[in-house]
Write a protein that holds these residues in place. Structure first.
Motif, PDB file in Angstrom:
ATOM      1  N   GLN A  99     -22.485  69.031 -33.807  1.00  0.00           N
ATOM      2  CA  GLN A  99     -23.508  68.448 -34.671  1.00  0.00           C
ATOM      3  C   GLN A  99     -23.086  68.518 -36.133  1.00  0.00           C
ATOM      4  O   GLN A  99     -23.272  67.553 -36.894  1.00  0.00           O
ATOM      5  CB  GLN A  99     -24.845  69.167 -34.485  1.00  0.00           C
TER       6      GLN A  99
ATOM      7  N   GLU B  39     -22.761  65.340 -38.653  1.00  0.00           N
ATOM      8  CA  GLU B  39     -23.548  65.321 -39.887  1.00  0.00           C
ATOM      9  C   GLU B  39     -22.647  65.202 -41.108  1.00  0.00           C
ATOM     10  O   GLU B  39     -22.987  64.526 -42.084  1.00  0.00           O
ATOM     11  CB  GLU B  39     -24.393  66.593 -39.972  1.00  0.00           C
TER      12      GLU B  39
ATOM     13  N   LYS C 200     -28.753  64.323 -41.395  1.00  0.00           N
ATOM     14  CA  LYS C 200     -29.173  65.525 -40.692  1.00  0.00           C
ATOM     15  C   LYS C 200     -29.842  65.110 -39.383  1.00  0.00           C
ATOM     16  O   LYS C 200     -30.734  64.263 -39.372  1.00  0.00           O
ATOM     17  CB  LYS C 200     -30.155  66.343 -41.541  1.00  0.00           C
ATOM     18  N   PHE C 201     -29.381  65.690 -38.276  1.00  0.00           N
ATOM     19  CA  PHE C 201     -29.955  65.395 -36.974  1.00  0.00           C
ATOM     20  C   PHE C 201     -30.899  66.519 -36.541  1.00  0.00           C
ATOM     21  O   PHE C 201     -30.670  67.695 -36.857  1.00  0.00           O
ATOM     22  CB  PHE C 201     -28.851  65.257 -35.917  1.00  0.00           C
ATOM     23  N   ASP C 202     -31.928  66.152 -35.811  1.00  0.00           N
ATOM     24  CA  ASP C 202     -32.746  67.151 -35.161  1.00  0.00           C
ATOM     25  C   ASP C 202     -31.896  67.805 -34.069  1.00  0.00           C
ATOM     26  O   ASP C 202     -31.262  67.100 -33.264  1.00  0.00           O
ATOM     27  CB  ASP C 202     -33.983  66.491 -34.538  1.00  0.00           C
ATOM     28  N   ARG C 203     -31.880  69.123 -34.049  1.00  0.00           N
ATOM     29  CA  ARG C 203     -30.995  69.853 -33.142  1.00  0.00           C
ATOM     30  C   ARG C 203     -31.200  69.460 -31.686  1.00  0.00           C
ATOM     31  O   ARG C 203     -30.240  69.170 -30.962  1.00  0.00           O
ATOM     32  CB  ARG C 203     -31.199  71.354 -33.325  1.00  0.00           C
ATOM     33  N   ARG C 204     -32.451  69.440 -31.242  1.00  0.00           N
ATOM     34  CA  ARG C 204     -32.727  69.156 -29.833  1.00  0.00           C
ATOM     35  C   ARG C 204     -32.406  67.709 -29.481  1.00  0.00           C
ATOM     36  O   ARG C 204     -31.805  67.424 -28.433  1.00  0.00           O
ATOM     37  CB  ARG C 204     -34.191  69.457 -29.526  1.00  0.00           C
ATOM     38  N   ASN C 205     -32.782  66.776 -30.357  1.00  0.00           N
ATOM     39  CA  ASN C 205     -32.506  65.362 -30.082  1.00  0.00           C
ATOM     40  C   ASN C 205     -31.012  65.086 -30.026  1.00  0.00           C
ATOM     41  O   ASN C 205     -30.538  64.330 -29.161  1.00  0.00           O
ATOM     42  CB  ASN C 205     -33.150  64.472 -31.148  1.00  0.00           C
ATOM     43  N   PHE C 206     -30.269  65.690 -30.941  1.00  0.00           N
ATOM     44  CA  PHE C 206     -28.828  65.484 -30.957  1.00  0.00           C
ATOM     45  C   PHE C 206     -28.208  66.018 -29.667  1.00  0.00           C
ATOM     46  O   PHE C 206     -27.376  65.359 -29.036  1.00  0.00           O
ATOM     47  CB  PHE C 206     -28.207  66.177 -32.171  1.00  0.00           C
ATOM     48  N   SER C 207     -28.607  67.213 -29.274  1.00  0.00           N
ATOM     49  CA  SER C 207     -28.081  67.819 -28.056  1.00  0.00           C
ATOM     50  C   SER C 207     -28.387  66.973 -26.834  1.00  0.00           C
ATOM     51  O   SER C 207     -27.505  66.733 -25.981  1.00  0.00           O
ATOM     52  CB  SER C 207     -28.663  69.223 -27.885  1.00  0.00           C
ATOM     53  N   ASN C 208     -29.616  66.487 -26.752  1.00  0.00           N
ATOM     54  CA  ASN C 208     -30.005  65.663 -25.600  1.00  0.00           C
ATOM     55  C   ASN C 208     -29.185  64.375 -25.531  1.00  0.00           C
ATOM     56  O   ASN C 208     -28.739  63.962 -24.454  1.00  0.00           O
ATOM     57  CB  ASN C 208     -31.499  65.327 -25.667  1.00  0.00           C
ATOM     58  N   LYS C 209     -28.989  63.725 -26.670  1.00  0.00           N
ATOM     59  CA  LYS C 209     -28.226  62.483 -26.700  1.00  0.00           C
ATOM     60  C   LYS C 209     -26.780  62.721 -26.261  1.00  0.00           C
ATOM     61  O   LYS C 209     -26.214  61.935 -25.490  1.00  0.00           O
ATOM     62  CB  LYS C 209     -28.236  61.883 -28.112  1.00  0.00           C
TER      63      LYS C 209
END
Length: 232
Positions: free
Chosen positions: A169, A173, A179-188
């Motif tokens: 991440q 970034e 800046k990415f949302d941690r959970r959304n980035f991980s899921n994608k």
């Protein structure tokens, strides 16, 4: 055969190359610059590059200049754009073919030479004033790399073979300047199916230790041949 039979009297502009080398140091995105040792713009910072010789291609000339001025060798470079503004170089009519690459800074030891006084990595936010039209070249290169990393998994080459999701991440970034949302980035990322989660965690961290991941390049190549699109 008369060697002059195919000669022509049209003007012959000079051709140069410039190399925009992006380097990731694990935290920040950097740009490789050289301090010019000759006029014009002596003492100013610029991209590694120089004039193409008569017996080499533009890519060969770019790699040669990159090696001579910075010590960097054996790096894959990709053509970026051709810059041909009439007044871009005070020495005369000069056309530049620019190339770019994305590398890990730790993989290379810089060694300035030839026309360069110094070779140095600069964080994107700390780029000094550049010689010639290299500020324009930089903007175009940044836009290209941002587009490329969204649709091709080139960023994984800048990480160790085993990496964590926070490290991945941070890389995205840094390159995309967002800046990415941690959970959304991980899921994608996990939904791409290209990451293998290992039964191994990062050690000696003050918080919950993340698991290590690996990029499955073989699977990506197989999926790509069947029309798979990587998109973040």
């Amino acid at each position: 055969m008369d060697s002059k039979k195919y000669c022509y009297e049209y003007p012959r502009p000079s051709v140069t190359t410039d190399c925009v080398i992006f380097g990731f140091d694990g935290v920040d995105l950097n740009i490789l610059l050289i301090e010019r040792g000759i006029e014009p713009y002596k003492g100013k910072w610029a991209f590694p590059g120089g004039f193409v010789q008569m017996d080499e291609s533009a890519e060969e000339g770019a790699k040669r200049e990159l090696s001579e001025e910075t010590g960097i060798k054996d790096v894959f470079i990709e053509q970026l754009y051709t810059f041909s503004d009439v007044n871009r170089d005070p020495r005369g009519r000069v056309i530049s073919i620019a190339f770019f690459a994305l590398v890990k800074t730790s993989d290379y030891q810089l060694l300035a030479g030839d026309d360069a006084i110094k070779a140095q990595w600069f964080k994107i936010k700390d780029i000094p004033a550049l010689a010639f039209d290299h500020d324009l070249i930089l903007r175009i290169a940044q836009n290209r790399i941002k587009g490329k990393i969204r649709y091709q998994p080139i960023g994984f080459e800048l990480l160790d073979k085993k990496f964590t999701m926070p490290q991945l991440q941070l890389l995205y970034e840094s390159i995309l300047d967002v800046k990415f949302d941690r959970r959304n980035f991980s899921n994608k990322m996990m939904k791409t199916g290209l990451l293998t989660q290992l039964n191994e965690k990062m050690e000696n961290v003050p918080h919950r230790a993340p698991r290590y991941l690996m990029f499955d390049k073989k699977k990506y190549n197989e999926l790509q041949s069947s029309g798979f699109n990587f998109e973040i």
